[in-house]
Motif scaffolding. Structure first.
Motif, mmCIF file in Angstrom:
data_model
loop_
_atom_site.group_PDB
_atom_site.id
_atom_site.type_symbol
_atom_site.label_atom_id
_atom_site.label_comp_id
_atom_site.label_asym_id
_atom_site.label_seq_id
_atom_site.Cartn_x
_atom_site.Cartn_y
_atom_site.Cartn_z
ATOM 1 N N ALA A 50 29.858 39.495 28.805
ATOM 2 C CA ALA A 50 30.833 40.638 28.758
ATOM 3 C C ALA A 50 31.586 40.142 30.123
ATOM 4 C CB ALA A 50 30.407 41.878 28.805
ATOM 5 N N ALA A 51 30.833 40.056 31.465
ATOM 6 C CA ALA A 51 31.416 39.875 32.672
ATOM 7 C C ALA A 51 32.369 38.562 32.532
ATOM 8 C CB ALA A 51 30.171 39.899 33.733
ATOM 9 N N LEU A 52 31.960 37.619 31.871
ATOM 10 C CA LEU A 52 32.771 36.336 31.916
ATOM 11 C C LEU A 52 33.982 36.618 30.986
ATOM 12 C CD1 LEU A 52 33.071 33.290 32.874
ATOM 13 C CD2 LEU A 52 31.552 32.897 30.477
ATOM 14 N N VAL A 53 33.988 37.198 29.975
ATOM 15 C CA VAL A 53 35.201 37.338 29.260
ATOM 16 C C VAL A 53 36.244 38.211 30.026
ATOM 17 C CG1 VAL A 53 36.222 38.308 27.255
ATOM 18 C CG2 VAL A 53 33.963 36.957 26.861
ATOM 19 N N LEU A 54 35.684 39.144 30.690
ATOM 20 C CA LEU A 54 36.554 40.426 31.464
ATOM 21 C C LEU A 54 37.215 39.394 32.704
ATOM 22 C CD1 LEU A 54 37.918 42.750 32.259
ATOM 23 C CD2 LEU A 54 35.619 43.486 33.609
ATOM 24 N N CYS A 55 36.217 38.569 33.384
ATOM 25 C CA CYS A 55 36.733 37.844 34.454
ATOM 26 C C CYS A 55 37.778 36.930 33.982
ATOM 27 C CB CYS A 55 35.566 37.017 34.863
ATOM 28 S SG CYS A 55 34.372 37.909 35.949
ATOM 29 N N SER A 56 37.774 36.346 32.877
ATOM 30 C CA SER A 56 38.751 35.398 32.465
ATOM 31 C C SER A 56 40.104 36.129 32.207
ATOM 32 C CB SER A 56 38.393 34.543 31.073
ATOM 33 O OG SER A 56 38.393 35.356 30.115
ATOM 34 N N ALA A 57 40.091 37.180 31.332
ATOM 35 C CA ALA A 57 41.415 38.120 31.445
ATOM 36 C C ALA A 57 41.763 38.550 32.510
ATOM 37 C CB ALA A 57 40.966 39.323 30.381
ATOM 38 N N LEU A 58 41.040 38.823 33.584
ATOM 39 C CA LEU A 58 41.611 39.461 34.879
ATOM 40 C C LEU A 58 42.406 38.125 35.623
ATOM 41 C CD1 LEU A 58 38.928 41.780 36.197
ATOM 42 C CD2 LEU A 58 41.184 42.333 35.126
ATOM 43 N N LEU A 59 41.494 36.923 35.453
ATOM 44 C CA LEU A 59 42.095 35.756 36.157
ATOM 45 C C LEU A 59 43.302 35.218 35.465
ATOM 46 C CD1 LEU A 59 38.774 33.935 36.858
ATOM 47 C CD2 LEU A 59 40.427 34.592 38.691
ATOM 48 N N GLY A 60 43.395 35.592 34.338
ATOM 49 C CA GLY A 60 44.552 35.131 33.518
ATOM 50 C C GLY A 60 45.802 35.895 33.990
ATOM 51 N N VAL A 61 45.641 37.246 34.091
ATOM 52 C CA VAL A 61 46.546 38.283 34.499
ATOM 53 C C VAL A 61 47.149 37.882 35.751
ATOM 54 C CG1 VAL A 61 47.032 40.743 35.298
ATOM 55 C CG2 VAL A 61 45.767 40.164 32.976
ATOM 56 N N GLY A 62 46.091 37.543 36.697
ATOM 57 C CA GLY A 62 46.300 37.280 38.244
ATOM 58 C C GLY A 62 47.375 35.871 38.226
ATOM 59 N N MET A 63 47.032 35.056 37.537
ATOM 60 C CA MET A 63 47.675 33.685 37.144
ATOM 61 C C MET A 63 49.239 33.945 36.831
ATOM 62 S SD MET A 63 45.076 31.331 35.297
ATOM 63 C CE MET A 63 46.508 30.039 34.681
ATOM 64 N N ILE A 64 49.392 35.137 35.687
ATOM 65 C CA ILE A 64 50.471 35.234 35.293
ATOM 66 C C ILE A 64 51.530 35.936 36.115
ATOM 67 C CG2 ILE A 64 51.810 36.607 33.519
ATOM 68 C CD1 ILE A 64 49.376 35.992 31.627
ATOM 69 N N VAL A 65 50.725 37.085 36.825
ATOM 70 C CA VAL A 65 51.470 37.739 37.919
ATOM 71 C C VAL A 65 52.084 36.792 39.164
ATOM 72 C CG1 VAL A 65 51.172 39.494 39.763
ATOM 73 C CG2 VAL A 65 50.536 39.924 37.407
ATOM 74 N N THR A 66 50.839 36.003 39.590
ATOM 75 C CA THR A 66 51.387 35.033 40.717
ATOM 76 C C THR A 66 52.467 34.238 40.367
ATOM 77 O OG1 THR A 66 48.772 35.257 41.526
ATOM 78 C CG2 THR A 66 50.264 33.331 42.285
ATOM 79 N N THR A 67 52.567 33.671 39.379
ATOM 80 C CA THR A 67 53.315 32.763 38.814
ATOM 81 C C THR A 67 54.758 33.556 38.676
ATOM 82 O OG1 THR A 67 51.948 31.280 37.741
ATOM 83 C CG2 THR A 67 54.518 31.223 37.164
ATOM 84 N N ALA A 68 54.877 34.941 38.095
ATOM 85 C CA ALA A 68 55.908 35.548 38.196
ATOM 86 C C ALA A 68 56.688 36.138 39.429
ATOM 87 C CB ALA A 68 55.756 36.842 37.157
ATOM 88 N N ILE A 69 55.823 36.250 40.372
ATOM 89 C CA ILE A 69 56.358 36.424 41.606
ATOM 90 C C ILE A 69 56.788 35.287 42.586
ATOM 91 C CG2 ILE A 69 55.314 37.098 44.051
ATOM 92 C CD1 ILE A 69 53.360 39.013 42.611
ATOM 93 N N ALA A 70 56.159 34.280 42.244
ATOM 94 C CA ALA A 70 56.492 33.087 43.054
ATOM 95 C C ALA A 70 57.792 32.421 42.389
ATOM 96 C CB ALA A 70 55.500 31.706 42.928
#
Length: 141
Positions: A50-70
């Protein structure tokens, strides 16, 4: 100079706030897609699947937000709205990918993801979340 710095810090808090809200939505999304209480499974039962699936979702959101900001618009309001919209779009697409994997594989993916024993499908699911985030991020740039 101080005004520019203060404005930059204000932007950081605004974008950070949007990022936090999107990560909370990512947590809720994974919790809805998997049986049981996700927080309990990870923090109390120490469920690594469960932790790995949650981590991948959080990292994915972080990637999207970071790209959107940049790659944000020059106008702050448009940039903030764009970040939120791409983040929500990414979460929706991650949920769709999860449901498609569930549809084309044996058993119930949500139940398998929260099993105590390590399962290879967790790595496939986590990878799909990161891949979706990369696709959405590429659309932003």
């Amino acid at each position: 100079m101080f005004r520019d710095l203060a404005e930059g810090v204000g932007y950081a808090f605004a974008y950070g706030g949007v990022g936090i809200v999107l990560m909370v939505l990512g947590f809720v999304l994974v919790d809805v897609l998997t049986p049981g209480n996700l927080g309990r499974q990870i923090w109390i039962e120490r469920n690594r699947n469960a932790a790995l699936v949650l981590c991948s979702a959080l990292l994915g959101v972080g990637m999207i937000v970071t790209t959107a900001i940049a790659t944000t618009y020059d106008e702050f309001g448009k940039g903030l709205a764009s970040t939120a919209m791409f983040g929500v779009s990414g979460l929706i697409l991650m949920a769709i990918a999860f449901l498609v994997i569930d549809l084309v594989t044996p058993g119930r993916l949500g139940a398998t993801v929260v099993e105590r024993e390590p399962h290879p499908c967790v790595w496939v699911t986590a990878s799909s979340q990161i891949a979706i985030a990369a696709i959405v991020s590429a659309c932003i740039a």
